[in-house]
Design an enzyme around this catalytic site. Structure first.
Site, PDB file in Angstrom:
ATOM      1  N   ASP A 478       0.834  -1.205   0.000  1.00 39.42           N
ATOM      2  CA  ASP A 478       0.000   0.000   0.000  1.00 39.42           C
ATOM      3  C   ASP A 478       0.874   1.263   0.000  1.00 39.42           C
ATOM      4  O   ASP A 478       2.076   1.198   0.284  1.00 39.42           O
ATOM      5  CB  ASP A 478      -0.888  -0.035   1.254  1.00 39.42           C
ATOM      6  CG  ASP A 478      -2.210   0.676   1.064  1.00 39.42           C
ATOM      7  OD1 ASP A 478      -2.342   1.430   0.083  1.00 39.42           O
ATOM      8  OD2 ASP A 478      -3.116   0.492   1.909  1.00 39.42           O
ATOM      9  N   ASP A 546     -10.648   2.046  -3.831  1.00 35.81           N
ATOM     10  CA  ASP A 546     -11.314   1.583  -2.605  1.00 35.81           C
ATOM     11  C   ASP A 546     -12.824   1.556  -2.806  1.00 35.81           C
ATOM     12  O   ASP A 546     -13.551   0.974  -2.009  1.00 35.81           O
ATOM     13  CB  ASP A 546     -10.986   2.522  -1.434  1.00 35.81           C
ATOM     14  CG  ASP A 546      -9.652   2.174  -0.806  1.00 35.81           C
ATOM     15  OD1 ASP A 546      -9.093   1.109  -1.124  1.00 35.81           O
ATOM     16  OD2 ASP A 546      -9.156   2.985   0.005  1.00 35.81           O
TER      17      ASP A 546
HETATM   18  C1  DGJ Z   1      -5.928   1.715   1.727  1.00 35.62           C
HETATM   19  C2  DGJ Z   1      -6.269   0.513   0.914  1.00 35.62           C
HETATM   20  O1  DGJ Z   1      -6.762   0.909  -0.338  1.00 35.62           O
HETATM   21  C3  DGJ Z   1      -7.279  -0.347   1.665  1.00 35.62           C
HETATM   22  O2  DGJ Z   1      -7.636  -1.452   0.889  1.00 35.62           O
HETATM   23  C4  DGJ Z   1      -6.687  -0.778   2.979  1.00 35.62           C
HETATM   24  O3  DGJ Z   1      -5.621  -1.659   2.764  1.00 35.62           O
HETATM   25  C5  DGJ Z   1      -6.250   0.443   3.770  1.00 35.62           C
HETATM   26  N1  DGJ Z   1      -5.406   1.297   3.011  1.00 35.62           N
HETATM   27  C6  DGJ Z   1      -5.529   0.026   5.021  1.00 35.62           C
HETATM   28  O4  DGJ Z   1      -5.029   1.094   5.696  1.00 35.62           O
END
Ligand code: DGJ
Length: 733
Positions: A478, A546
């Site tokens: 991430d 997301d």
């Molecule tokens: C952002 C990501 O897009 C999510 O899927 C998740 O992993 C969160 N970060 C966790 O902090």
């Protein structure tokens, strides 16, 4: 009054005239860069500059390329270099340059002239043409590289800028490549976005002047604008008709793409690293290699261009592009930070019960002094949180094994929370201005990857996880913050920061891939804030957004699919949106399927549906991942969106149909025409993913010719109580 010439001067002038004349009339050098269907034709002019004289369908007789220029009677060209293959500034050029330099002596002029070129056939499908250019006055050279992928009609272009001067040369602009197109009009399809709103398209006619697509975000550079675009020639290309060029910069940081419609109505495309705040100092003897600019050109519409690009990505770029992928259950939306070993062990059982391959443990498993119970602490402290996981990751990995599933883990190794031991120990590793207030993006700061010590730290973070847990099967990488206050305590030259950050990231990823060549990794960035074809050589998949509301995802995945193959798109079934589980699962199936739901809360029918859908997915995933994708009916402007994935033999396919309009009576009123089939073959269509207790309205015994399905079409019977319809297509004897 002018003085009369002396005898010697006169002789010199005559000799010079002869030399110039000889040069002017000497044969121009023509360099065709060809793929299966297209040609980019470079040609030297009378001043020995290399220009682009053609980009279009290739000609059978290569000699005819030489006659192209004379066919254009456009307005006066004042510069002689308007079509430059790599436009230099400070000499005759009056347009947007590809390169601007300050020489060792402070002079800012540059003229790049042809020296030689070379063609190397790398293998059956790929060739590399290099063209060496040199300034006749200053000892600076540029090598232009054109790598072609014949079958896919794809071309990669990059440059190598070499300083042979005695002192430092500063590169003020240093594009990867330029293209020069002629058409009556140019239509740009570009993308913009934000968190949960990635890949929003806009299409418009380019007007005179410069349109710039760029990013200055540093890390998750694509958040507001990704480095991909399309240009249609003469009229907006449709899915199946028209000339369209796709462009993409292979760079995971700040980029800049200039599209300049000039006084002659020609389009100059200049793409590269963003030179914003980044003058780059080249020492004597040093070469700067730019990232590649990727393009594909089709005269058969956007669909054809995208299939070519997707094929290229699977064949040449995406890590394990021809391989397999793991279905998974992720716990992010099921638990957020609120979990412990007991809860996770229950989720491991759910993973097995659901029938996916792997459990993916998300954010929140680490840090002790500043526990990661929220997004404002702990980032950087990559030790298991003792109160949540007293027996560490190892016990979860073995528990996963006991349940017959694999185990993957989330990391965000480029980042740090100010509330962390890492920040306390190494404040100099953090990107921040020494004398200014800190600004946070999601309560965090970026680590300085231009610093080799930080690179080592990031490598070790991942390496330790694998060393301690050799059975670890997957990494979700991430990256949630942008760069504010760009400053490196390590660098002496701050204007190298943005570039060296990305180079540092790549060097970590290269080292990781050397040690762990195949372990699947997801490229995630708080959603789709970072996906490009440089990063994808290290990653097996990316996280588009997301936003997993299936209705939103239909549109988003549609746009991403123009540039990236389905196998690289991580699609999770979550609780976003109001659609039933069937609709959500069907949408997520159009790529790499995953789940992020509380399995134990599913009712019996929903669970059964998911379990069956996963079994079905096993049978159809080779077609979704490796097949050719045909967009049949656009969600924009239609009540039903429809996409077909078809195998190379044209004998098996899957069609996904979705009702995207909930107004009264919205339905698939007319048949939807299929594409890419063999007109002579006979096909049957059978409905898949039928929700328990419901019946299909599709007669799967009936046989249709490919001709019928492509001419008349097929009606999936999508409507208010059949909002999502998945059809399997099979050729029958
Ligand atoms: C952002 C990501 O897009 C999510 O899927 C998740 O992993 C969160 N970060 C966790 O902090």
């Amino acid at each position: 009054m002018q003085k009369p010439m002396s005898g010697l001067t006169c002789l010199t002038v005559i000799t010079l005239f002869f030399l110039v004349q000889q040069h002017a009339f000497s044969q121009n050098i023509t360099i065709p860069v060809e793929t299966q269907h297209n040609a980019l034709v470079l040609q030297t002019n009378s001043s020995n500059n290399v220009g682009i004289v053609y980009l279009g369908p290739k000609l059978t007789d290569k000699k005819e390329y030489e006659a192209i220029t004379a066919m254009y009677k456009q307005t006066t060209e004042y510069t002689g270099v308007a079509n430059a293959a790599y436009a230099a500034s400070g000499s005759r050029n009056l347009f947007e340059p590809a390169i601007t330099v300050t020489h060792a002596d402070g002079n800012t002029s540059l003229d790049l002239q042809y020296v030689r070129h070379e063609t190397t056939k790398l293998d059956e499908n790929t060739s590399l043409i290099t063209v060496l250019l040199k300034d006749p006055v200053y000892d600076l050279e540029v090598k232009l590289n054109y790598k072609t992928f014949f079958n896919e009609d794809v071309m990669e272009q990059w440059s190598e800028i070499r300083n042979n001067e005695k002192g430092n040369v500063v590169l003020q602009k240093f594009a990867s490549a330029g293209l020069y197109l002629k058409a009556q009009s140019f239509w740009l399809r570009q993308y913009h976005g934000d968190w949960a709103k990635e890949m929003q398209p806009e299409e418009s006619r380019l007007t005179h002047g410069i349109k710039t697509l760029d990013s200055k975000l540093g890390t998750r550079a694509d958040l507001f604008q990704p480095p991909v675009f399309m240009i249609s020639l003469d009229k907006p290309a449709t899915e199946d008709e028209g000339a369209v060029l796709y462009g993409a910069l292979e760079w995971s940081g700040n980029f800049r793409i200039d599209l300049e419609l000039d006084n002659q109505d020609n389009l100059r495309i200049m793409a590269g690293i963003n030179n914003h705040a980044s003058p780059y100092t080249l020492q004597p003897g040093e070469t700067f290699t730019t990232p590649a600019f990727l393009s594909v050109l089709s005269y058969q519409g956007k669909g054809d261009a995208s299939r070519k690009l997707q094929a290229w990505a699977r064949n040449y770029r995406l890590l394990d592009g021809k391989g397999s992928r793991l279905t998974l259950l992720n716990n992010w939306e099921a638990t957020y930070f609120d979990f412990n070993e007991t809860r996770l062990k229950a989720l491991l059982k759910d993973t097995k019960a659901l029938g996916v391959d792997m459990f993916l443990l998300d954010d929140g498993w680490f840090a002790n002094k500043y526990p990661r119970n929220n997004d404002d602490a702990g980032l950087g402290d990559w030790q298991e949180n003792k109160s949540k996981l007293p027996n560490g990751i190892a016990s979860l990995v073995s528990e996963a094994q006991n349940n017959g599933v694999k185990f993957g883990i989330w990391v965000e190794p480029e980042m740090v929370n100010p509330r962390s031991e890492l920040y306390e120990k190494h404040p100099d590793w953090v990107v921040k201005q020494p004398n200014r207030k800190e600004y946070y993006f999601r309560n965090q700061l970026v680590l300085d990857l231009s610093n080799p010590q930080v690179q080592e730290f990031v490598f070790n973070t991942i390496d330790n996880l694998f060393t301690k847990n050799p059975k670890l099967a997957y990494i979700k990488w991430d990256c949630n913050a942008v760069v504010y206050n760009a400053y490196s305590a390590h660098l002496t030259n701050q204007s190298h920061f943005y570039i060296q950050y990305v180079q540092g990231l790549y060097s970590v990823l290269q080292k990781l891939r050397k040690k762990y060549p195949t372990v699947p990794m997801m490229l995630c960035s708080g959603g789709g804030g970072r996906v490009d074809y440089a990063a994808l050589q290290y990653f097996t998949e990316f996280w588009p957004s997301d936003n997993t509301d299936p209705l939103e995802r239909i549109y988003m995945q549609w746009e991403y699919s123009y540039f990236y193959p389905a196998i690289s798109s991580s699609n999770h079934v979550t609780d976003w949106g109001r659609q039933p589980i069937k609709y959500r699962t069907d949408v997520a199936m159009m790529g790499k399927l995953g789940f992020d739901i509380v399995v134990s809360k599913l009712n019996e029918k929903d669970l059964r549906f998911c379990q069956e859908a996963l079994k079905t997915y096993t049978t159809i995933k080779p077609i979704i991942w490796q097949g050719n994708q045909y967009r049949l009916q656009d969600p924009v402007g239609n009540s039903v969106a429809s996409i077909l994935y078809l195998d190379a033999q044209q004998s098996a396919g899957v069609i996904f149909n979705y009702l995207v309009n909930n107004r009264y009576g919205a339905a698939s009123e007319r048949p939807i025409r299929l594409k890419g089939l063999d007109p002579k073959k006979k096909y049957q269509l059978k409905e898949l993913n039928i929700y328990p207790g419901t019946l299909s309205t599709i007669n799967s015994d009936k046989t249709y010719t490919g001709e019928f399905l492509m001419t008349v079409g097929f009606n999936p019977d999508a409507r208010a109580n059949r909002t999502s319809v998945v059809l399997e297509l099979k050729a029958v004897e």
